[in-house]
Every structure is written in C-alpha cells, then in structure tokens.
Write a protein that holds these residues in place. Structure first.
Motif, mmCIF file in Angstrom:
data_model
loop_
_atom_site.group_PDB
_atom_site.id
_atom_site.type_symbol
_atom_site.label_atom_id
_atom_site.label_comp_id
_atom_site.label_asym_id
_atom_site.label_seq_id
_atom_site.Cartn_x
_atom_site.Cartn_y
_atom_site.Cartn_z
ATOM 1 N N PRO A 1 0.827 -1.211 0.000
ATOM 2 C CA PRO A 1 0.000 0.000 0.000
ATOM 3 C C PRO A 1 0.869 1.272 0.000
ATOM 4 C CG PRO A 1 -0.602 -1.475 1.816
ATOM 5 C CD PRO A 1 0.595 -2.049 1.148
ATOM 6 N N VAL A 2 0.323 2.317 -0.561
ATOM 7 C CA VAL A 2 1.048 3.581 -0.682
ATOM 8 C C VAL A 2 1.448 4.125 0.692
ATOM 9 C CG1 VAL A 2 0.843 5.981 -1.440
ATOM 10 C CG2 VAL A 2 -0.056 4.148 -2.855
ATOM 11 N N TRP A 3 0.550 4.046 1.658
ATOM 12 C CA TRP A 3 0.864 4.591 2.986
ATOM 13 C C TRP A 3 2.048 3.863 3.624
ATOM 14 C CZ3 TRP A 3 0.873 1.491 7.243
ATOM 15 C CH2 TRP A 3 0.186 0.270 7.161
ATOM 16 N N LEU A 4 2.153 2.551 3.392
ATOM 17 C CA LEU A 4 3.249 1.772 3.955
ATOM 18 C C LEU A 4 4.570 2.138 3.288
ATOM 19 C CD1 LEU A 4 4.192 -0.397 5.921
ATOM 20 C CD2 LEU A 4 3.638 -2.108 4.192
ATOM 21 N N ARG A 5 4.561 2.295 1.966
ATOM 22 C CA ARG A 5 5.778 2.722 1.253
ATOM 23 C C ARG A 5 6.236 4.090 1.732
ATOM 24 N NH1 ARG A 5 4.751 2.749 -4.745
ATOM 25 N NH2 ARG A 5 2.656 2.287 -4.102
ATOM 26 N N ARG A 6 5.276 5.005 1.901
ATOM 27 C CA ARG A 6 5.599 6.345 2.354
ATOM 28 C C ARG A 6 6.204 6.317 3.766
ATOM 29 N NH1 ARG A 6 0.677 8.973 2.275
ATOM 30 N NH2 ARG A 6 0.776 8.801 0.012
#
Length: 130
Positions: A1-6
C-alpha cells in the motif's frame, strides 16, 4: 500500500540522516550477503544489492529540507564506509561507497565535489603542495 511505502521511506530517510545511520542502513540491507553462496550467482546478487543500496543513498529523501543538507549529513558517512576493518564487510561497504560516490558525482557534480571528492582527495592534495 502507498501509505506503507511512504512510512518506510520516511523512517529510512530519518535513519540515514542520523549519526552512523548510513552504516546501520547498509548493514541492515546487506546482512547475509556474500557469505558462501553459489559462486558467480551469489556475486551477481551481491553486486545488484550493492547497486540498489547505492541508489538509495544517492537519492535525496523528500523529507530533507535541501539537497545541500542531505549531502552535508550523508557524504561523510559514505566516506566512513571506506574504513571498515572486517574484510568481508569492507568489500561490500566499499562497493556501496564507490557506487554511491559515482552516482552522486554524475547527478550533482558540484555537491559531490564539495562533500565527497575534496575530503577524499585532501590528503593527496596536501602531499602534492608541500
């Protein structure tokens, strides 16, 4: 997920800019690489891992206020990778350091000269001046 990568990117960036952060990140990523393996295949994986780590180190994180600040904080730590004493670790760290220096010099030559090349060549320049 994008939030985890960020979030992972933010945590990695924060760690890199702390004292000894570069070495901690390189150790964490390279752990287990180069010990035994299947000869040429293991060496290729080792090189790819070193190149990947170098690309990470050469990239200024979004959280950093300026590219100059990032180079000022990270470049001395990259040069410190050249002074590791353990032979197996030193080989990997030197690969990462040299690839990072080359990448930074290509991408931002003035900053690389100021924060990497001048400190690296200072002893040689002192000897040639006397």
């Amino acid at each position: 997920p994008v939030w985890l990568r960020r979030l992972c990117g933010q945590l990695l960036s924060e760690r890199l800019m702390r004292p000894n952060g570069v070495q901690a990140v390189v150790r964490g990523i390279m752990e287990g690489t180069g010990a035994g393996g299947a000869g040429a295949e293991a060496a290729a994986v080792d090189w790819r891992k070193c190149d990947t780590v170098a690309k990470i180190l050469a990239s200024c994180p979004q959280q950093c206020l300026s590219l100059e600040d990032y180079y000022r904080l990270v470049c001395p730590q990259i040069l410190d990778l050249l002074h590791i004493q353990d032979k197996l670790t030193a080989r990997q760290f030197q690969r990462v350091a040299t690839t990072t220096v080359l990448t930074m010099a290509k991408e931002h030559p003035q900053l690389a000269e100021k924060h990497l090349l001048q400190p690296l060549l200072a002893p040689l320049l002192r000897c040639s001046e006397t």
